[in-house]
Motif scaffolding. Structure first.
Motif, PDB file in Angstrom:
ATOM      1  N   VAL A   1       0.841  -1.201   0.000  1.00 58.67           N
ATOM      2  CA  VAL A   1       0.000   0.000   0.000  1.00 58.67           C
ATOM      3  C   VAL A   1       0.875   1.250   0.000  1.00 58.67           C
ATOM      4  O   VAL A   1       0.665   2.184  -0.796  1.00 58.67           O
ATOM      5  CB  VAL A   1      -0.954   0.014   1.206  1.00 58.67           C
ATOM      6  CG1 VAL A   1      -1.662   1.369   1.317  1.00 58.67           C
ATOM      7  CG2 VAL A   1      -1.984  -1.103   1.089  1.00 58.67           C
ATOM      8  N   ALA A   2       1.861   1.299   0.880  1.00 54.10           N
ATOM      9  CA  ALA A   2       2.730   2.472   0.970  1.00 54.10           C
ATOM     10  C   ALA A   2       3.521   2.674  -0.320  1.00 54.10           C
ATOM     11  O   ALA A   2       3.709   3.815  -0.778  1.00 54.10           O
ATOM     12  CB  ALA A   2       3.677   2.328   2.159  1.00 54.10           C
ATOM     13  N   HIS A   3       3.985   1.587  -0.913  1.00 51.66           N
ATOM     14  CA  HIS A   3       4.727   1.692  -2.173  1.00 51.66           C
ATOM     15  C   HIS A   3       3.862   2.330  -3.256  1.00 51.66           C
ATOM     16  O   HIS A   3       4.301   3.258  -3.960  1.00 51.66           O
ATOM     17  CB  HIS A   3       5.185   0.300  -2.619  1.00 51.66           C
ATOM     18  CG  HIS A   3       5.856   0.293  -3.956  1.00 51.66           C
ATOM     19  ND1 HIS A   3       7.216   0.518  -4.106  1.00 51.66           N
ATOM     20  CD2 HIS A   3       5.366   0.110  -5.219  1.00 51.66           C
ATOM     21  CE1 HIS A   3       7.522   0.458  -5.388  1.00 51.66           C
ATOM     22  NE2 HIS A   3       6.414   0.209  -6.079  1.00 51.66           N
ATOM     23  N   ARG A   4       2.632   1.847  -3.393  1.00 48.50           N
ATOM     24  CA  ARG A   4       1.756   2.411  -4.422  1.00 48.50           C
ATOM     25  C   ARG A   4       1.377   3.858  -4.104  1.00 48.50           C
ATOM     26  O   ARG A   4       1.203   4.678  -5.015  1.00 48.50           O
ATOM     27  CB  ARG A   4       0.515   1.532  -4.565  1.00 48.50           C
ATOM     28  CG  ARG A   4       0.797   0.200  -5.252  1.00 48.50           C
ATOM     29  CD  ARG A   4      -0.424  -0.709  -5.271  1.00 48.50           C
ATOM     30  NE  ARG A   4      -0.727  -1.227  -3.944  1.00 48.50           N
ATOM     31  CZ  ARG A   4      -1.859  -1.836  -3.616  1.00 48.50           C
ATOM     32  NH1 ARG A   4      -2.816  -1.983  -4.523  1.00 48.50           N
ATOM     33  NH2 ARG A   4      -2.051  -2.309  -2.389  1.00 48.50           N
ATOM     34  N   ALA A   5       1.240   4.183  -2.820  1.00 45.27           N
ATOM     35  CA  ALA A   5       0.943   5.566  -2.448  1.00 45.27           C
ATOM     36  C   ALA A   5       2.070   6.501  -2.879  1.00 45.27           C
ATOM     37  O   ALA A   5       1.826   7.611  -3.360  1.00 45.27           O
ATOM     38  CB  ALA A   5       0.712   5.667  -0.944  1.00 45.27           C
ATOM     39  N   ARG A   6       3.310   6.054  -2.711  1.00 43.16           N
ATOM     40  CA  ARG A   6       4.440   6.882  -3.141  1.00 43.16           C
ATOM     41  C   ARG A   6       4.426   7.078  -4.659  1.00 43.16           C
ATOM     42  O   ARG A   6       4.691   8.183  -5.159  1.00 43.16           O
ATOM     43  CB  ARG A   6       5.755   6.244  -2.690  1.00 43.16           C
ATOM     44  CG  ARG A   6       5.971   6.283  -1.182  1.00 43.16           C
ATOM     45  CD  ARG A   6       7.391   5.905  -0.804  1.00 43.16           C
ATOM     46  NE  ARG A   6       7.711   4.510  -1.093  1.00 43.16           N
ATOM     47  CZ  ARG A   6       7.541   3.509  -0.246  1.00 43.16           C
ATOM     48  NH1 ARG A   6       7.005   3.740   0.960  1.00 43.16           N
ATOM     49  NH2 ARG A   6       7.883   2.279  -0.572  1.00 43.16           N
ATOM     50  N   VAL A   7       4.112   6.031  -5.397  1.00 48.03           N
ATOM     51  CA  VAL A   7       4.043   6.150  -6.856  1.00 48.03           C
ATOM     52  C   VAL A   7       2.928   7.118  -7.250  1.00 48.03           C
ATOM     53  O   VAL A   7       3.109   7.960  -8.145  1.00 48.03           O
ATOM     54  CB  VAL A   7       3.813   4.765  -7.493  1.00 48.03           C
ATOM     55  CG1 VAL A   7       3.562   4.900  -8.996  1.00 48.03           C
ATOM     56  CG2 VAL A   7       5.014   3.850  -7.240  1.00 48.03           C
ATOM     57  N   ALA A   8       1.769   7.021  -6.587  1.00 47.08           N
ATOM     58  CA  ALA A   8       0.660   7.930  -6.896  1.00 47.08           C
ATOM     59  C   ALA A   8       1.051   9.376  -6.648  1.00 47.08           C
ATOM     60  O   ALA A   8       0.731  10.268  -7.448  1.00 47.08           O
ATOM     61  CB  ALA A   8      -0.562   7.558  -6.062  1.00 47.08           C
TER      62      ALA A   8
END
Length: 268
Positions: free
Chosen positions: A214-221
């Protein structure tokens, strides 16, 4: 975060003005209903409606006739604040089957005090992007192990999404073993990216792998300029997401109709 304002923005950008969600999909507004028609292996259904008690049953019948004519199973995605208040009962009476109730949750990225973006996977687990068919096959394998469900439809859909560049798909790898997988839908010309498909195989749950993805995708977003992340959260994932800074806004329930699916009778 102003939850009411964000919910109104979500309704407007992702439902009433919904863009196509992938290759071969189209969005149409028919009266007070917005529907998405995708390929046979993709998602088909109703994403938004503004119905009155007087017109609801006719609108429901119209969508059944349309998707039955295409030979498609379809979903009416019902949110807790949709009207009329008895819309769920009307859908069941028309032959729909409700799925599990989930919670629509939204988190804000790129703002002070918003989502916790620094969470990493546990030691020994790394996050890798999925960029080819071999990676998609690993994602499908994780899905089958995590959910005990056939992933052939997911495999075909992800092939198309990767080609179109509409999704970010990631795997969590423990050595050479894929232990979790998830994707993020980058919705063009909106404020939202959507988190979907997060699943972790038995034996690796409860170790922080899901939080790390979740955190990884949040950073990409955040890097790509999106302001909000949305997710339909199960009862199991909701407390994890709340700890990361997501806000519950309403409920969402999938109502599925067989339409014209071969071997299944459509409702009259």
């Amino acid at each position: 975060m102003d939850n009411a304002a964000v919910l109104a923005l979500f309704d407007r950008e992702l439902r009433e003005q919904a863009p196509p969600d992938g290759p071969g999909a189209r969005v149409e507004r028919v009266g007070a209903v917005v529907r998405l028609t995708g390929p046979a292996h993709g998602w088909n259904g109703v994403v938004w409606s503004a119905l009155t008690p007087a017109g609801a049953d006719a609108a429901i019948a119209g969508q059944i006739a349309y998707f039955t004519g295409l030979g498609r199973e379809f979903e009416w995605k019902l949110y807790g604040h949709d009207l009329p208040v008895d819309l769920g009962r009307r859908l069941v009476a028309a032959g729909f089957t409700p799925g599990p109730v989930e919670t629509l949750m939204v988190g804000e990225v790129g703002e002070v005090g918003a989502l916790t973006l620094g969470t990493e996977p546990p030691e020994g687990v790394r996050v890798v992007p999925v960029t080819d068919r071999a990676g998609v096959d690993l994602v499908a394998d994780v899905h089958e192990r995590a959910f005990g469900a056939d992933a052939s439809r997911l495999r075909r859909e992800l092939y198309g999404r990767l080609t179109a560049g509409t999704d970010v798909v990631v795997l969590a790898m423990a050595g050479d073993e894929p232990v979790s997988a998830a994707r993020m839908e980058l919705v063009p010309d909106t404020s939202f990216a959507g988190l979907w498909g997060g699943g972790t195989v038995p034996g690796w749950r409860g170790r922080g792998v899901y939080r790390g993805l979740v955190a990884h995708r949040a950073r990409v977003a955040a890097e790509r300029g999106y302001r909000y992340l949305q997710v339909d959260a199960s009862d199991e994932s909701r407390p994890i997401l709340e700890r990361l800074g997501f806000h519950p806004l309403t409920t969402t329930t999938p109502y599925v109709h067989p339409g014209g699916t071969p071997g299944r009778a459509a409702a009259p």
